[in-house]
Design a protein around this motif. Structure first.
Motif, PDB file in Angstrom:
ATOM      1  N   PRO A  67      22.557 105.517  20.448  1.00  0.00           N
ATOM      2  CA  PRO A  67      23.916 106.054  20.336  1.00  0.00           C
ATOM      3  C   PRO A  67      24.416 106.787  21.572  1.00  0.00           C
ATOM      4  O   PRO A  67      25.598 106.722  21.886  1.00  0.00           O
ATOM      5  N   TYR A  68      23.528 107.472  22.319  1.00  0.00           N
ATOM      6  CA  TYR A  68      24.024 108.201  23.487  1.00  0.00           C
ATOM      7  C   TYR A  68      24.577 107.248  24.539  1.00  0.00           C
ATOM      8  O   TYR A  68      25.552 107.566  25.223  1.00  0.00           O
ATOM      9  N   VAL A  69      24.011 106.041  24.680  1.00  0.00           N
ATOM     10  CA  VAL A  69      24.562 105.052  25.620  1.00  0.00           C
ATOM     11  C   VAL A  69      25.894 104.535  25.071  1.00  0.00           C
ATOM     12  O   VAL A  69      26.880 104.420  25.810  1.00  0.00           O
ATOM     13  N   TRP A  70      25.928 104.226  23.784  1.00  0.00           N
ATOM     14  CA  TRP A  70      27.175 103.756  23.169  1.00  0.00           C
ATOM     15  C   TRP A  70      28.278 104.809  23.287  1.00  0.00           C
ATOM     16  O   TRP A  70      29.437 104.478  23.518  1.00  0.00           O
ATOM     17  N   ARG A  71      27.909 106.095  23.149  1.00  0.00           N
ATOM     18  CA  ARG A  71      28.914 107.163  23.259  1.00  0.00           C
ATOM     19  C   ARG A  71      29.505 107.185  24.667  1.00  0.00           C
ATOM     20  O   ARG A  71      30.714 107.343  24.831  1.00  0.00           O
ATOM     21  N   HIS A  72      28.661 107.014  25.689  1.00  0.00           N
ATOM     22  CA  HIS A  72      29.179 106.937  27.060  1.00  0.00           C
ATOM     23  C   HIS A  72      30.180 105.787  27.173  1.00  0.00           C
ATOM     24  O   HIS A  72      31.237 105.933  27.779  1.00  0.00           O
ATOM     25  N   TYR A  73      29.836 104.642  26.596  1.00  0.00           N
ATOM     26  CA  TYR A  73      30.708 103.469  26.674  1.00  0.00           C
ATOM     27  C   TYR A  73      32.012 103.695  25.887  1.00  0.00           C
ATOM     28  O   TYR A  73      33.101 103.530  26.433  1.00  0.00           O
ATOM     29  N   LEU A  74      31.895 104.068  24.630  1.00  0.00           N
ATOM     30  CA  LEU A  74      33.077 104.183  23.770  1.00  0.00           C
ATOM     31  C   LEU A  74      34.026 105.291  24.220  1.00  0.00           C
ATOM     32  O   LEU A  74      35.241 105.158  24.094  1.00  0.00           O
TER      33      LEU A  74
END
Length: 146
Positions: A67-74
């Motif tokens: 999720p921390y990578v997805w949060r950076h993306y989103l």
């Protein structure tokens, strides 16, 4: 946190039309991988070295990012502004609260895999203190301690 969360996550994902498609256990280390698949997304629960992690992936299972990578993306967060990895509770909150956004991004961005990998590469390189391009240890800047 006890492992009742995995049953709750499984029930919730199945209510969203995910299918529990596999479970593998490495008997030597006690690692477990539980996969949930739907045509547009996969969710993986992984126990590695006794610690649980959640990852989300486009169909096909790669790249599998937390999720921390997805949060950076989103949220368009610069990967140089590394957010610490999430606790299991925060990872679950992300899945419950933002799965729809992940699925929409997967459908909208055909190059999402390479973008997620690039974000992760910067995050990991910053955490390890290496250059994200060369993967060589960075020399301290002038004025920084050695």
């Amino acid at each position: 946190m006890n492992e009742d969360w995995l049953g709750a996550l499984s029930d919730w994902l199945e209510s969203k039309d995910f299918v529990r498609s596999g479970e593998r256990e490495d008997e030597g280390f006690g690692n477990i991988l539980v996969q949930f698949k739907r045509a547009d997304c996969e969710v993986h629960a992984l126990r590695e070295r006794g610690e649980w992690f959640i990852s989300l992936t486009p169909p096909g299972g790669t790249p599998s990012m937390g999720p921390y990578v997805w949060r950076h993306y989103l949220d368009s967060i610069n990967p140089d502004q590394f957010l610490r990895p999430d606790t299991l509770e925060e990872q679950l909150d992300f899945v419950y609260g933002r799965l729809g956004e992940v699925v929409a991004a997967i459908g909208r961005d055909k190059g999402i895999g390479s973008r997620l990998r690039a974000i992760n590469r910067v995050i990991v390189s910053r955490r390890l203190g290496v250059d994200p391009v060369t993967l060589k240890r960075k020399e301290p800047s002038e004025g920084e301690g050695k």
